[in-house]
Design a protein around this motif. Structure first.
Motif, PDB file in Angstrom:
ATOM      1  N   ASP A  47      41.652  41.733  39.742  1.00 21.91           N
ATOM      2  CA  ASP A  47      41.777  43.185  39.742  1.00 21.91           C
ATOM      3  C   ASP A  47      42.554  43.673  40.962  1.00 21.91           C
ATOM      4  O   ASP A  47      43.255  44.681  40.899  1.00 21.91           O
ATOM      5  N   ASP A  75      36.579  42.172  36.875  1.00 25.19           N
ATOM      6  CA  ASP A  75      35.727  43.365  36.844  1.00 25.19           C
ATOM      7  C   ASP A  75      35.240  43.774  38.226  1.00 25.19           C
ATOM      8  O   ASP A  75      34.061  44.006  38.456  1.00 25.19           O
ATOM      9  N   ASN A  76      36.172  43.900  39.153  1.00 22.05           N
ATOM     10  CA  ASN A  76      35.857  44.428  40.479  1.00 22.05           C
ATOM     11  C   ASN A  76      35.411  45.876  40.310  1.00 22.05           C
ATOM     12  O   ASN A  76      36.098  46.655  39.640  1.00 22.05           O
ATOM     13  N   PRO A  77      34.290  46.280  40.901  1.00 22.80           N
ATOM     14  CA  PRO A  77      33.792  47.650  40.713  1.00 22.80           C
ATOM     15  C   PRO A  77      34.798  48.737  41.102  1.00 22.80           C
ATOM     16  O   PRO A  77      34.768  49.833  40.547  1.00 22.80           O
ATOM     17  N   LEU A  78      35.699  48.457  42.027  1.00 22.97           N
ATOM     18  CA  LEU A  78      36.689  49.461  42.417  1.00 22.97           C
ATOM     19  C   LEU A  78      37.653  49.795  41.289  1.00 22.97           C
ATOM     20  O   LEU A  78      38.214  50.880  41.253  1.00 22.97           O
ATOM     21  N   ALA A  80      37.029  50.571  38.344  1.00 20.21           N
ATOM     22  CA  ALA A  80      36.518  51.685  37.542  1.00 20.21           C
ATOM     23  C   ALA A  80      36.867  53.038  38.142  1.00 20.21           C
ATOM     24  O   ALA A  80      36.896  54.040  37.424  1.00 20.21           O
ATOM     25  N   SER A  85      41.933  54.283  35.885  1.00 20.56           N
ATOM     26  CA  SER A  85      40.925  53.221  35.949  1.00 20.56           C
ATOM     27  C   SER A  85      41.493  51.967  35.280  1.00 20.56           C
ATOM     28  O   SER A  85      42.265  52.040  34.332  1.00 20.56           O
ATOM     29  N   THR A  88      40.054  45.584  32.515  1.00 18.16           N
ATOM     30  CA  THR A  88      39.775  44.296  33.147  1.00 18.16           C
ATOM     31  C   THR A  88      39.047  43.370  32.182  1.00 18.16           C
ATOM     32  O   THR A  88      38.673  43.784  31.085  1.00 18.16           O
ATOM     33  N   ALA A  90      35.700  40.959  32.150  1.00 17.92           N
ATOM     34  CA  ALA A  90      34.475  40.551  32.838  1.00 17.92           C
ATOM     35  C   ALA A  90      34.109  39.146  32.364  1.00 17.92           C
ATOM     36  O   ALA A  90      34.241  38.828  31.186  1.00 17.92           O
ATOM     37  N   ARG A 126      39.882  50.425  29.780  1.00 14.76           N
ATOM     38  CA  ARG A 126      39.904  51.645  30.596  1.00 14.76           C
ATOM     39  C   ARG A 126      41.280  52.296  30.451  1.00 14.76           C
ATOM     40  O   ARG A 126      41.995  52.040  29.512  1.00 14.76           O
TER      41      ARG A 126
END
Length: 137
Positions: A47, A75-78, A80, A85, A88, A90, A126
């Protein structure tokens, strides 16, 4: 990282000392692309690399996803909260960790390998991906 008819295959590695901080790598992959090279999508190895590709596209004046779709991996939280957005993939690491030793033991024992039907990956759709742009007339 990016390929298309008429474009060179682009691959660069992070220089020593920059390991783990490679969003710049995605950014530098976009800048040498010609405006008419036909690239419509980039899949980043992480990501962070994909975020850099988005930045590189925006620096060129390209719109994401209207001109270029970008997808990351991990799926890095950033991802999102990036604008846009980040789409990604996961990975189910715990499930993978359970499957690998079972497969290894089954192979060593010359037993049939029985896998779960559950996928190890899931695409998280996203805002950074969309339909390919229409070719120029």
């Amino acid at each position: 990282m990016a390929t298309a008819r008429g474009c060179n295959r682009l691959r660069r590695r992070c220089p020593a000392g920059n390991r783990g901080r490679c969003s710049w790598a995605g950014r530098t992959q976009i800048s040498p692309l010609g405006g008419d090279c036909g690239v419509t999508a980039v899949i980043g190895a992480s990501d962070k690399v994909a975020a850099g590709a988005i930045r590189g596209a925006l620096d060129r004046g390209w719109k994401v996803p209207q001109d270029l779709s970008v997808t990351g991996w991990d799926d890095n939280p950033l991802g999102a909260i990036l604008p846009p957005s980040l789409t990604t993939v996961a990975m189910e690491h715990e499930m993978l960790g359970r499957r690998v030793p079972r497969r290894l033991l089954a192979t060593l024992r010359d037993e049939p390998i029985v896998d779960d039907d559950e996928p190890l990956t899931q695409v998280i759709w996203r805002e950074s991906t969309g339909p390919a742009p229409s070719p120029l007339a």
